[in-house]
Design a protein around this motif. Structure first.
Motif, mmCIF file in Angstrom:
data_model
loop_
_atom_site.group_PDB
_atom_site.id
_atom_site.type_symbol
_atom_site.label_atom_id
_atom_site.label_comp_id
_atom_site.label_asym_id
_atom_site.label_seq_id
_atom_site.Cartn_x
_atom_site.Cartn_y
_atom_site.Cartn_z
ATOM 1 N N GLU A 119 0.257 0.532 7.907
ATOM 2 C CA GLU A 119 1.178 1.407 8.635
ATOM 3 C C GLU A 119 1.630 2.564 7.745
ATOM 4 O O GLU A 119 1.652 2.463 6.521
ATOM 5 C CB GLU A 119 2.395 0.640 9.148
ATOM 6 N N SER A 120 1.988 3.641 8.381
ATOM 7 C CA SER A 120 2.405 4.843 7.682
ATOM 8 C C SER A 120 3.917 4.868 7.492
ATOM 9 O O SER A 120 4.667 4.646 8.432
ATOM 10 C CB SER A 120 1.958 6.087 8.457
ATOM 11 N N LYS A 121 4.351 5.138 6.273
ATOM 12 C CA LYS A 121 5.770 5.325 5.996
ATOM 13 C C LYS A 121 6.125 6.809 5.943
ATOM 14 O O LYS A 121 7.227 7.204 6.299
ATOM 15 C CB LYS A 121 6.141 4.661 4.663
ATOM 16 N N LYS A 123 0.431 -0.761 -5.051
ATOM 17 C CA LYS A 123 -0.984 -0.409 -5.222
ATOM 18 C C LYS A 123 -1.532 -1.010 -6.511
ATOM 19 O O LYS A 123 -2.693 -1.423 -6.555
ATOM 20 C CB LYS A 123 -1.157 1.108 -5.211
ATOM 21 N N LEU A 124 -0.696 -1.080 -7.545
ATOM 22 C CA LEU A 124 -1.124 -1.746 -8.780
ATOM 23 C C LEU A 124 -1.450 -3.215 -8.527
ATOM 24 O O LEU A 124 -2.471 -3.737 -8.993
ATOM 25 C CB LEU A 124 -0.011 -1.664 -9.827
ATOM 26 N N ALA A 125 -0.554 -3.891 -7.804
ATOM 27 C CA ALA A 125 -0.775 -5.309 -7.505
ATOM 28 C C ALA A 125 -2.066 -5.508 -6.723
ATOM 29 O O ALA A 125 -2.828 -6.441 -6.980
ATOM 30 C CB ALA A 125 0.409 -5.876 -6.732
ATOM 31 N N GLN A 167 5.145 10.559 -2.870
ATOM 32 C CA GLN A 167 5.810 10.650 -1.567
ATOM 33 C C GLN A 167 5.177 9.736 -0.519
ATOM 34 O O GLN A 167 5.300 9.993 0.672
ATOM 35 C CB GLN A 167 5.805 12.095 -1.041
ATOM 36 N N GLU A 168 4.532 8.662 -0.948
ATOM 37 C CA GLU A 168 3.877 7.750 -0.016
ATOM 38 C C GLU A 168 4.840 6.743 0.596
ATOM 39 O O GLU A 168 4.633 6.261 1.707
ATOM 40 C CB GLU A 168 2.743 7.018 -0.735
ATOM 41 N N SER A 169 5.917 6.423 -0.130
ATOM 42 C CA SER A 169 6.889 5.456 0.383
ATOM 43 C C SER A 169 8.107 6.138 0.993
ATOM 44 O O SER A 169 8.668 5.664 1.975
ATOM 45 C CB SER A 169 7.333 4.515 -0.738
ATOM 46 N N HIS A 172 0.801 -1.223 0.000
ATOM 47 C CA HIS A 172 0.000 0.000 0.000
ATOM 48 C C HIS A 172 0.830 1.267 0.000
ATOM 49 O O HIS A 172 0.274 2.363 -0.079
ATOM 50 C CB HIS A 172 -0.952 0.013 1.213
ATOM 51 N N VAL A 173 2.161 1.149 0.068
ATOM 52 C CA VAL A 173 2.978 2.354 0.212
ATOM 53 C C VAL A 173 3.693 2.784 -1.070
ATOM 54 O O VAL A 173 4.508 3.692 -1.038
ATOM 55 C CB VAL A 173 4.021 2.186 1.335
ATOM 56 N N GLY A 174 3.415 2.166 -2.174
ATOM 57 C CA GLY A 174 4.091 2.561 -3.409
ATOM 58 C C GLY A 174 3.234 2.308 -4.629
ATOM 59 O O GLY A 174 2.208 1.621 -4.567
#
Length: 261
Positions: A168-170, A148-150, A198-200, A142-144
């Motif tokens: 969890e938040s990165k 998210k594509l997968a 900037q999510e990862s 969920h962090v990249g």
């Protein structure tokens, strides 16, 4: 170098040597291996010669540096069914290398591994400011962009199960609300590509596109991570190269687009 109590010293040295060769970005020399492993030069030389004879290492372009050899591809095929990773990597190498040369950005090939995405190949860019991408690195889905594509091309039950494990938040930009993530996944599936804003990692952005097998299942993703803001034209160029590379690789492995949900 730590050796197990009942292990074989030669095997341990060989294993550490192969790891060092695999970790090297553009190949590694005999002298560098001696320094890194703390093993006598003659021992490293003999191990390299034996591995080269079996195709497990090879000289980079016939020079003085070593890289993993073609035998690893053959061995990987024996344990990976269908559109196995070795085949995908082999097909992706010229596609992503050419794309990296065209737009001076590094390309990442990542595959789903449970709740994570693992980098299985990286094409380095000749550009001075492109990112170094480490093969073998992992990240939560969920962090990249790739992850998210997968998730977007996963079954609803799998998405629910993933979200139930906690998000969890990165960074402050990571999507941590399950409902917000599900909405984002619907949009990603509709668009056919994903973005990391900037999510990862702070300051890091990326565009990613999916690669499908002959059954229309997502097997890998192609992405380009880059630092900072890109102009609209630059962003479109990166996104176009990512999407075209994914489409070319899907065709190269006899893949097809999945049926719409």
């Amino acid at each position: 170098m730590i050796e197990p109590k009942h292990g074989s010293p030669v095997v341990e040295k060989t294993a550490h040597l192969l790891e060092a060769v695999a970790d090297a970005k553009t190949g590694i020399s005999l002298a560098a291996l001696v320094d890194q492993l703390g093993v006598p030069r003659s021992t490293v030389y003999r191990i390299l010669n034996s591995l080269a004879a079996h195709g497990l290492v090879a000289r980079v372009n016939g020079g003085a540096s070593y890289e993993l050899g073609p035998k690893f591809v053959e061995l990987a095929r024996r344990i990976s069914p269908g559109a196995d990773r070795a085949t995908v990597i082999e097909a992706a190498r010229p596609i992503l290398t050419a794309a990296a040369d065209r737009i001076f950005e590094s390309f990442r090939l990542a595959a789903p591994e449970g709740n994570e995405m693992m980098t299985i190949f990286a094409a380095s860019s000749p550009g001075d400011y492109s990112l170094f991408i480490k093969v073998g690195s992992r990240s939560r889905k969920h962090v990249g962009a790739a992850g998210k594509l997968a998730l977007a091309y996963s079954d609803y039950g799998d998405i629910e199960a993933y979200c139930s494990g906690g998000l969890e938040s990165k960074t402050p930009y990571t999507i941590t609300d399950p409902e917000a993530l599900k909405e984002a996944l619907v949009e990603i599936r509709r668009n056919g590509w994903a973005e990391d804003n900037q999510e990862s990692n702070l300051g890091l952005r990326a565009f990613a596109a999916p690669v499908f097998d002959s059954e229309g299942r997502l097997v890998t993703t192609i992405s380009v991570p880059f630092i900072g803001e890109a102009t609209p034209d630059r962003a479109r160029a990166i996104k176009r190269e990512v999407a075209e590379s994914a489409a070319i690789l899907t065709k190269a492995i006899n893949g097809k687009q999945p049926l719409s949900k």
